[in-house]
Design an enzyme around this catalytic site. Sequence first.
Site, PDB file in Angstrom:
ATOM      1  N   ASP A  45      -9.991   5.371   4.781  1.00 16.18           N
ATOM      2  CA  ASP A  45     -10.707   4.131   5.123  1.00 16.18           C
ATOM      3  C   ASP A  45      -9.792   3.206   5.929  1.00 16.18           C
ATOM      4  O   ASP A  45     -10.219   2.150   6.388  1.00 16.18           O
ATOM      5  CB  ASP A  45     -11.296   3.449   3.884  1.00 16.18           C
ATOM      6  CG  ASP A  45     -10.236   2.952   2.918  1.00 16.18           C
ATOM      7  OD1 ASP A  45      -9.048   3.289   3.092  1.00 16.18           O
ATOM      8  OD2 ASP A  45     -10.603   2.218   1.963  1.00 16.18           O
ATOM      9  N   SER A  46      -8.540   3.640   6.146  1.00 15.77           N
ATOM     10  CA  SER A  46      -7.658   2.941   7.096  1.00 15.77           C
ATOM     11  C   SER A  46      -8.309   2.908   8.477  1.00 15.77           C
ATOM     12  O   SER A  46      -7.903   2.128   9.331  1.00 15.77           O
ATOM     13  CB  SER A  46      -6.289   3.633   7.167  1.00 15.77           C
ATOM     14  OG  SER A  46      -6.432   5.031   7.364  1.00 15.77           O
ATOM     15  N   ASP A  84     -12.457   9.514   2.292  1.00 13.85           N
ATOM     16  CA  ASP A  84     -12.037   8.365   1.474  1.00 13.85           C
ATOM     17  C   ASP A  84     -13.262   7.537   1.086  1.00 13.85           C
ATOM     18  O   ASP A  84     -14.011   7.082   1.969  1.00 13.85           O
ATOM     19  CB  ASP A  84     -11.091   7.509   2.325  1.00 13.85           C
ATOM     20  CG  ASP A  84      -9.997   6.846   1.524  1.00 13.85           C
ATOM     21  OD1 ASP A  84      -9.947   7.040   0.291  1.00 13.85           O
ATOM     22  OD2 ASP A  84      -9.173   6.153   2.140  1.00 13.85           O
ATOM     23  N   LYS A 114     -11.481  11.040  -1.961  1.00 12.20           N
ATOM     24  CA  LYS A 114     -10.367  10.282  -2.540  1.00 12.20           C
ATOM     25  C   LYS A 114     -10.896   8.935  -2.975  1.00 12.20           C
ATOM     26  O   LYS A 114     -11.755   8.360  -2.299  1.00 12.20           O
ATOM     27  CB  LYS A 114      -9.236  10.099  -1.517  1.00 12.20           C
ATOM     28  CG  LYS A 114      -8.075   9.256  -2.058  1.00 12.20           C
ATOM     29  CD  LYS A 114      -6.880   9.264  -1.134  1.00 12.20           C
ATOM     30  CE  LYS A 114      -6.948   8.246  -0.011  1.00 12.20           C
ATOM     31  NZ  LYS A 114      -7.064   6.837  -0.435  1.00 12.20           N
ATOM     32  N   GLU A 116      -9.526   5.052  -4.968  1.00 13.03           N
ATOM     33  CA  GLU A 116      -8.395   4.259  -5.437  1.00 13.03           C
ATOM     34  C   GLU A 116      -8.604   3.799  -6.874  1.00 13.03           C
ATOM     35  O   GLU A 116      -9.722   3.463  -7.254  1.00 13.03           O
ATOM     36  CB  GLU A 116      -8.214   3.028  -4.530  1.00 13.03           C
ATOM     37  CG  GLU A 116      -7.881   3.380  -3.093  1.00 13.03           C
ATOM     38  CD  GLU A 116      -7.675   2.149  -2.202  1.00 13.03           C
ATOM     39  OE1 GLU A 116      -7.656   1.009  -2.728  1.00 13.03           O
ATOM     40  OE2 GLU A 116      -7.532   2.344  -0.989  1.00 13.03           O
ATOM     41  N   GLU A 183       1.245   5.229  -3.505  1.00 11.74           N
ATOM     42  CA  GLU A 183       1.514   4.404  -2.309  1.00 11.74           C
ATOM     43  C   GLU A 183       2.443   3.249  -2.631  1.00 11.74           C
ATOM     44  O   GLU A 183       2.204   2.473  -3.572  1.00 11.74           O
ATOM     45  CB  GLU A 183       0.189   3.872  -1.713  1.00 11.74           C
ATOM     46  CG  GLU A 183       0.454   2.979  -0.500  1.00 11.74           C
ATOM     47  CD  GLU A 183      -0.721   2.780   0.443  1.00 11.74           C
ATOM     48  OE1 GLU A 183      -1.777   3.409   0.232  1.00 11.74           O
ATOM     49  OE2 GLU A 183      -0.572   1.987   1.394  1.00 11.74           O
TER      50      GLU A 183
HETATM   51  O1  KIV Z   1      -6.852   5.164   4.102  1.00 14.81           O
HETATM   52  C1  KIV Z   1      -5.828   5.845   4.225  1.00 14.81           C
HETATM   53  O2  KIV Z   1      -5.436   6.234   5.336  1.00 14.81           O
HETATM   54  C2  KIV Z   1      -5.080   6.174   3.026  1.00 14.81           C
HETATM   55  C3  KIV Z   1      -3.751   6.829   3.199  1.00 14.81           C
HETATM   56  C4  KIV Z   1      -2.767   5.861   3.718  1.00 14.81           C
HETATM   57  C5  KIV Z   1      -3.292   7.499   1.950  1.00 14.81           C
HETATM   58  O3  KIV Z   1      -5.529   5.890   1.961  1.00 14.81           O
END
Ligand code: KIV
Length: 279
Positions: A45-46, A84, A114, A116, A183
């Site tokens: 989600d970056s 994510d 993934k 959090e 992280e």
């Molecule tokens: O969103 C993302 O790119 C991440 C990574 C930095 C692990 O969660």
Amino acid sequence: MANITPVDIKARKKSGPPISMLTAYDYSLARMVDSSGIDIILVGDSLGMVMLGYDSTVPVTMEEMLHHCKAVSRGVTDALLVGDMPFMSYQVNMDNALMNASRFLKEAGCDAVKLEGGTDMAPVIEKLVRAGIPVMGHVGLTPQTAASLGGFKVQGRDIERARGIYEDALAVARAGAFSVVLECIPSDLAELITKDVDIPTIGIGAGPHCDGQVLVTNDLLGLYDKFTPKFVKRYLNLSPQIKEALRSFKKEVEAGDFPSPEESFSGGGEAVRAIKSQA
Ligand code: KIV
């Protein structure tokens, strides 16, 4: 379906070699990352910050994530593809979390998701895993809730927070996740967690003792220059090179040097003569 499975990744805890993971957000880059032999591709989600220009990952929606996951999945044949889950797509209630997670697999071609969070999110992880959705955890600095952690800074330097992160990682593993991202935590805390959990740890800003490492590809390539965290290693600095190429294009267009005969098509003479004679 990728060649590498969550079961393969879990087995790497014992067998090695260390796991490599990188982000991708579009088809072209996904093809390059995949053909480089990277084990896991994360549509993080970056992308909210790197691709969409938001100030944080909080505004990212399910539809935005699925749109990018679909593009990436068309370019991936070997790596495990992880999508994510965006902020508030798994916290509202179990059914909502399950529905949203399933969309990454059913609609977007991902192999796993993934999310959090640690102890608090363990019941959600358990629910998804029981339903057959492989889950990667993410503890320590969790960008979606960075504001409540005091911002984007190292987590777990004090005993209470370090113990919390340690417990979070154990809870994620117990809930059935196949791996966990650590992280922005001190290297010695990551080393202890890596020793005590039975799933691979994948570090970002967590030192050299993790079972694998992840970076945002745009950081690694020097494509995102708005903010570079200390843990990023730039293997390339593409941004100035790209700008130079773009300036050259403008200069050549203005000078009439582009396109040259080499970039142009011949063979229209007869048609042009016919049009002119009818005019
Ligand atoms: O969103 C993302 O790119 C991440 C990574 C930095 C692990 O969660």
